[in-house]
Design a protein around this motif. Structure first.
Motif, short mmCIF file in Angstrom:
data_model
loop_
_atom_site.label_atom_id
_atom_site.label_comp_id
_atom_site.label_asym_id
_atom_site.label_seq_id
_atom_site.Cartn_x
_atom_site.Cartn_y
_atom_site.Cartn_z
N SER A 155 0.82 -1.21 0.00
CA SER A 155 0.00 0.00 0.00
C SER A 155 0.86 1.26 0.00
O SER A 155 0.34 2.37 0.14
N ALA A 204 -4.34 4.13 2.97
CA ALA A 204 -4.35 2.99 2.06
C ALA A 204 -4.00 1.72 2.82
O ALA A 204 -2.86 1.57 3.27
N ILE A 274 -5.63 1.15 -4.73
CA ILE A 274 -4.38 1.46 -4.01
C ILE A 274 -3.52 2.42 -4.85
O ILE A 274 -2.72 3.18 -4.32
#
Ligand code: F6P
Length: 546
Positions: A155, A204, A274
């Motif tokens: 992420s 994220a 993402i």
């Protein structure tokens, strides 16, 4: 079922290794003027020159026979159609579906995943257009100036690497910062100098349970609330996750959440929501170009014959050195400053995927698996660790990656960069013999005695293998193809070794123990541990209490 080393294809490679291990690449080139053409492939805008490897036609045939025997093509087909090949997590592996065009469909368990992917992509694209155009306003009515991506592992590494790699396409009115480390220094520095009313945070996290990300997100929220109110959070915090309830619990409006799916592994997720920071940086059209480049590589991997299949060849060469020559590390040297985070990104992709010692059937592997991957951009690496690659005692294959045209042509810089890149591959292959060294030293006026002392240190054994991967220019599409090339390389190697490349149980134990150590450090009640663990905790305690 036979183990890998019991396969006749493996044993044939072992015998062949005994024949070829002493062979010099310079002789292979001398004997075959067409070697470059025979041992290079072009596809999806990528040239892979693998002629500077310790292989001949027979090596390639034997390696390709191994790939056939273990069923690479069938396994790839299973992945592409959404079979649950990630057996230990009972999941499909469908990052390829993230880059399928909207006019295609892929139905898995009754759901058209491509339609769903494009639905979420449209939501992300609308948001991105609003932020980039200045229509999305912060709580004081000003447009966003800085985007802070808070995430770790997949992420963080993918979005960060791509944002850096595609800087020429970045909307420069927006600044991007990335926070991953739980070390408070990271978020402190990232927030330094920012104005809350023009900052957008992307939290994220696939799971939305990751300690580092949640700690950083909480700190960011507290920092924001020093200026704004709770009711302003929706304008400044968005989430990317598969875990809607955890996002809501954190206090982010789920209307500002961009979904993705459990069949997207963290290290394969930059193509999904993402990649929101990437979209914000380069815009939706360029993001789509990147997806198209990756999709082209998916098609190539799925359809090209193995002897012309870039990921298959790259993977087999890795197996050749790792399992037969005993090479335990692999260098990736991008000769492109924009790719300076590519080795770090590849470390997760490769080592989290193939750092396994148990096969998918639960039995121990009977060969070495993933090698250590490392690297730095050229030419910096040449002035740091290339000494070891040229003259060290280990064989370390290197992937050189570069673009024929620079995004910043200025004077002779790019010619110099390319010259260094190409010359390194030549030097590693040819080396320099003792007689050449002695001749050079004699020509420089040295005595026989002096030559005798210095010559051994100046000899290069050569015969050190390299791949050269070139694109015309590092465009979004080229980068998409390049990343997908490595994703599929990892896939092929995992299949050969018989492991599951898509789980990561090896990261769990450290997380569990960190939770226990944290509570003991914070409470001051140190529990039962080995003397080292206890000693380290006591040392910290001593200075943290003072
Ligand atoms: O701990 C490893 C890992 O699970 C990676 O596989 C993943 O990319 C990273 O942590 C971050 O996970 P998440 O996106 O769920 O926060």
């Amino acid at each position: 079922m036979k183990t890998l080393t019991e396969l006749s294809e493996w044993q044939a490679l072992q015998s062949h290794y005994a024949e070829i291990k002493g062979e010099q690449m310079v002789n292979l080139f001398a004997d075959n003027p067409d070697r470059f053409n025979e041992f290079s492939v072009q596809a999806c805008g990528i040239l892979l020159d693998y002629s500077k490897n310790r292989v001949n036609k027979k090596t390639l045939q034997l390696l390709l026979a191994l790939a056939d025997e273990v069923g690479i093509a069938d396994h790839a087909a299973a992945m592409f159609r959404g079979d649950r090949i990630n057996a230990t997590e009972d999941r499909s592996v469908l990052h390829s579906a993230l880059r399928m065009p909207a006019d295609q469909s892929l139905v898995v368990d009754g759901v058209d995943v491509v339609a769903d992917v494009h639905k979420v992509a449209r939501q992300a694209a609308e948001f991105v257009d609003k932020v980039r155009s200045g229509e999305w306003l912060g709580y004081t009515g000003k447009p966003i100036k800085t985007v802070v991506n808070i995430g770790i592992g997949g992420s963080d590494l993918g979005p960060l690497m791509v944002c850096e790699a595609l800087k020429p396409w970045q909307q420069r009115s927006l600044e991007f910062r990335f926070v991953s480390n739980v070390d408070g220094t990271h978020i402190t520095e990232a927030l330094s100098g920012l104005d809350a009313d023009t900052t957008l945070f992307i939290v994220a996290s696939k799971t939305f349970t990751t300690q580092e990300t949640l700690a950083n997100a909480h700190t960011a929220r507290n920092w924001f609330l020093e200026s704004g109110n709770e009711s302003d959070i929706a304008k400044h915090f968005v989430a990317v996750s598969t875990n809607e309830s955890a996002v809501a619990d954190f206090g982010i409006d789920v209307a500002n959440m961009f979904r993705f799916w459990d069949w997207v592994g963290g290290r394969y997720s930059l193509w999904s929501s993402i990649g929101l920071a990437i979209r914000l940086s380069i815009g939706n059209d360029n993001f789509d170009q990147m997806l198209a480049g990756a999709h082209a590589m998916d098609q190539h991997f799925a359809t090209a014959e193995t002897h012309r299949n870039l990921p298959v060849i790259l993977a087999l060469l890795g197996v050749w050195y790792g399992n037969f020559f005993g090479a335990r590390s692999q260098v990736v040297a991008p000769y492109d400053q924009y790719l300076h985070r590519f080795p770090a990104y590849l470390q997760q992709l490769d080592m989290e995927s193939n750092g396994k010692q148990v096969r998918i059937d639960g039995q121990p592997v009977d060969t070495a698996t993933g090698a250590v991957l490392w690297g730095e951009p050229g030419t910096n690496g040449q002035h740091a660790f290339f000494q070891l690659i040229h003259q060290g005692s280990d064989l370390i294959p290197v992937d050189f990656i570069t673009a024929a045209r620079s995004c910043n042509e200025s004077g002779s810089h790019h010619s110099m960069l390319l010259a260094n890149c190409i010359a390194q591959t030549e030097a590693l292959m040819t080396g320099k013999s003792r007689s050449q060294v002695e001749m050079e030293l004699r020509d420089s006026g040295m005595t026989d005695d002096e030559i005798g002392k210095l010559a051994p240190h100046k000899v290069f054994t050569g015969n050190r293998p390299t791949n050269t991967i070139m694109v015309e220019q590092l465009t979004p599409a080229a980068l998409g193809s390049l990343i997908a090339l490595y994703e599929h390389k990892v896939f092929v190697q995992g299949k050969i070794w018989g492991i599951n490349s898509f789980d990561q149980w090896g990261v769990e134990l450290g997380k569990q123990l960190a939770a226990a150590v944290l509570s003991e450090l914070e409470s001051g009640n140190i529990g039962e541990h080995d003397s080292s663990t206890t000693g380290l905790m006591r040392y910290c305690q001593q200075y943290r209490q003072n």
